[in-house]
Design an enzyme around this catalytic site. Structure first.
Site, PDB file in Angstrom:
ATOM      1  N   ASP A   1     -12.248 -10.094  -1.454  1.00  0.00           N
ATOM      2  CA  ASP A   1     -13.583 -10.181  -0.854  1.00  0.00           C
ATOM      3  C   ASP A   1     -14.498  -9.257  -1.644  1.00  0.00           C
ATOM      4  O   ASP A   1     -14.045  -8.256  -2.206  1.00  0.00           O
ATOM      5  CB  ASP A   1     -13.611  -9.913   0.655  1.00  0.00           C
TER       6      ASP A   1
ATOM      7  N   GLU B   1      -6.164 -10.629  -1.637  1.00  0.00           N
ATOM      8  CA  GLU B   1      -7.023 -10.410  -0.454  1.00  0.00           C
ATOM      9  C   GLU B   1      -8.483 -10.299  -0.876  1.00  0.00           C
ATOM     10  O   GLU B   1      -9.242  -9.469  -0.358  1.00  0.00           O
ATOM     11  CB  GLU B   1      -6.608  -9.130   0.290  1.00  0.00           C
TER      12      GLU B   1
ATOM     13  N   GLU C   1       0.799  -1.248   0.000  1.00  0.00           N
ATOM     14  CA  GLU C   1       0.000   0.000   0.000  1.00  0.00           C
ATOM     15  C   GLU C   1       0.823   1.286   0.000  1.00  0.00           C
ATOM     16  O   GLU C   1       0.522   2.213   0.758  1.00  0.00           O
ATOM     17  CB  GLU C   1      -0.960   0.002   1.197  1.00  0.00           C
TER      18      GLU C   1
ATOM     19  N   ASN D   1       2.270  -5.109  -3.217  1.00  0.00           N
ATOM     20  CA  ASN D   1       0.851  -5.410  -2.986  1.00  0.00           C
ATOM     21  C   ASN D   1       0.082  -4.122  -2.711  1.00  0.00           C
ATOM     22  O   ASN D   1       0.539  -3.279  -1.925  1.00  0.00           O
ATOM     23  CB  ASN D   1       0.760  -6.347  -1.759  1.00  0.00           C
TER      24      ASN D   1
ATOM     25  N   HIS E   1     -10.330  -5.861  -2.752  1.00  0.00           N
ATOM     26  CA  HIS E   1     -11.445  -5.676  -1.819  1.00  0.00           C
ATOM     27  C   HIS E   1     -12.525  -4.896  -2.569  1.00  0.00           C
ATOM     28  O   HIS E   1     -12.381  -3.696  -2.802  1.00  0.00           O
ATOM     29  CB  HIS E   1     -10.995  -4.889  -0.588  1.00  0.00           C
TER      30      HIS E   1
HETATM   31  C1  XIL Z   1      -6.655  -6.268   7.960  1.00  0.00           C
HETATM   32  C2  XIL Z   1      -7.026  -7.443   8.854  1.00  0.00           C
HETATM   33  O1  XIL Z   1      -7.909  -8.280   8.148  1.00  0.00           O
HETATM   34  C3  XIL Z   1      -7.671  -6.939  10.123  1.00  0.00           C
HETATM   35  O2  XIL Z   1      -7.854  -8.007  11.045  1.00  0.00           O
HETATM   36  C4  XIL Z   1      -6.807  -5.859  10.769  1.00  0.00           C
HETATM   37  O3  XIL Z   1      -7.488  -5.304  11.873  1.00  0.00           O
HETATM   38  C5  XIL Z   1      -6.459  -4.767   9.794  1.00  0.00           C
HETATM   39  O4  XIL Z   1      -5.848  -5.340   8.643  1.00  0.00           O
HETATM   40  N1  XIL Z   1      -5.122  -4.571   3.421  1.00  0.00           N
HETATM   41  C6  XIL Z   1      -4.158  -5.433   3.889  1.00  0.00           C
HETATM   42  C7  XIL Z   1      -4.472  -6.340   5.031  1.00  0.00           C
HETATM   43  O5  XIL Z   1      -3.077  -5.527   3.300  1.00  0.00           O
HETATM   44  O6  XIL Z   1      -3.349  -6.578   5.844  1.00  0.00           O
HETATM   45  C8  XIL Z   1      -5.603  -5.782   5.865  1.00  0.00           C
HETATM   46  O7  XIL Z   1      -5.925  -6.761   6.869  1.00  0.00           O
HETATM   47  C9  XIL Z   1      -6.786  -5.444   5.005  1.00  0.00           C
HETATM   48  C10 XIL Z   1      -6.433  -4.385   3.996  1.00  0.00           C
END
Ligand code: XIL
Length: 302
Positions: free
Chosen positions: A237, A235, A127, A169, A206
């Site tokens: 969802d 990641e 990020e 990432n 996401h």
């Molecule tokens: C999130 C986790 O799922 C949570 O449990 C935590 O509180 C915050 O982080 N981007 C990422 C992940 O790269 O590491 C994040 O994970 C979600 C967004």
């Protein structure tokens, strides 16, 4: 094939999930994990605050629980994440300049060395790009140590674990026409042209109604792959439910399968109740562990 992992393996890919160490005693959770997935990412346990709570005092016990569970089950591990502006330990948050740069590089070196040989791919930097129309870097304490902090992190990771794939990432980099996507693309292009060690780009993916699966997703993945890197959905969802959600999941799987160098897909949790999203139903299993329509559409698309 009758599981996500077996279906993904038909095309040489993996299908992974984020895992939380404190759920490894939940038999429903572990049953689905062991059955369906062949790649594991620690949801929080390998982040900077978890692995270096005090400067130069490293803590790997929770990360190890996840890595050992995965490896004992014959699953591979994506390491997440070595350097990030978020979830930094308190001691790091207010550091700056050379001291912070050296602390970050030491963290990358120590953590990647500890897990050497056990990690398929590391999210070396997470990020680092800004949202919005700039296409530039996000402001952070790490960015303020100098624009070369990302390549310095990648070089340190390569030296520590030469066999792990090294990924950049990020999120909101799915739509090819977005400035953030273009910014990351130019960085990867620059790294490849100058021999900075980078092997892969992770797309967090996401999605929700304000940030839907883009119709040009395949173009994005293909264009990055054409730079000579693997691409991975890291990641995934998708907010929603029923057939609309199932269709969007199918679109993501199809976009990955259409790109030879899209090597795998990871969903960010197992059951809806495991999601980091405080509300909603963004995952493939419901709160009781039943397969949702989205599960079936993913399985059939793989
Ligand atoms: C999130 C986790 O799922 C949570 O449990 C935590 O509180 C915050 O982080 N981007 C990422 C992940 O790269 O590491 C994040 O994970 C979600 C967004």
């Amino acid at each position: 094939a009758s599981t996500l992992a077996a279906a993904a393996q038909q095309s040489g890919r993996y299908f992974g999930t984020a895992v939380a160490a404190n759920k490894l005693g939940d038999s429903t959770y572990v049953g689905i994990l062991n059955r369906e997935f062949d790649m594991v990412t620690a949801e929080n346990e390998m982040k900077m605050d978890a692995t270096e709570p005090n400067q130069n005092q490293f803590s790997f016990s929770n990360g190890d629980r996840i890595v050992n569970h995965a490896r004992n089950q014959g699953k591979r591990v994506r390491g997440h994440a070595l350097a990030w502006h978020s979830q930094q330990p308190g001691w790091m948050q207010n550091m700056s300049g050379t001291a912070l740069r050296n602390a970050m590089l030491n963290h990358v070196t120590q953590v990647a060395t500890y897990y050497k040989g056990k990690i398929y791919a590391w999210d070396v930097v997470n990020e680092a790009y800004a949202d919005g129309s700039s296409g530039g870097r996000r402001d952070s304490n790490l960015q303020r140590t100098g624009n070369d902090w990302i390549e310095a992190a990648f070089r340190a990771a390569r030296a520590a674990d030469p066999n792990a794939k090294l990924c950049y990432n990020d999120y909101n980099t799915d739509n090819w026409s977005h400035a953030k996507t273009q910014g990351v693309y130019r960085m990867v292009q620059d790294f490849k042209s100058r021999g900075v060690p980078i092997d892969c780009v992770g797309f967090q993916a996401h999605f929700n109604s304000g940030n839907p699966v883009p119709s040009n997703y395949h173009t994005t993945l293909q264009n990055f792959a054409a730079l000579g890197v693997d691409v991975q959905i890291t990641e995934l969802d998708i907010e929603g439910s029923g057939s609309s959600q199932a269709q969007q999941y199918q679109g993501v799987v199809q976009a990955c399968l259409a790109v030879a160098r899209c090597t795998g897909i990871t969903v960010w949790g197992i059951r809806d109740s495991d999601s980091w999203r405080s509300s909603g139903t963004p995952l493939l299993f419901d709160g009781s562990g039943n397969k949702k329509a989205a599960y079936t559409s993913v399985l059939n698309a793989l």
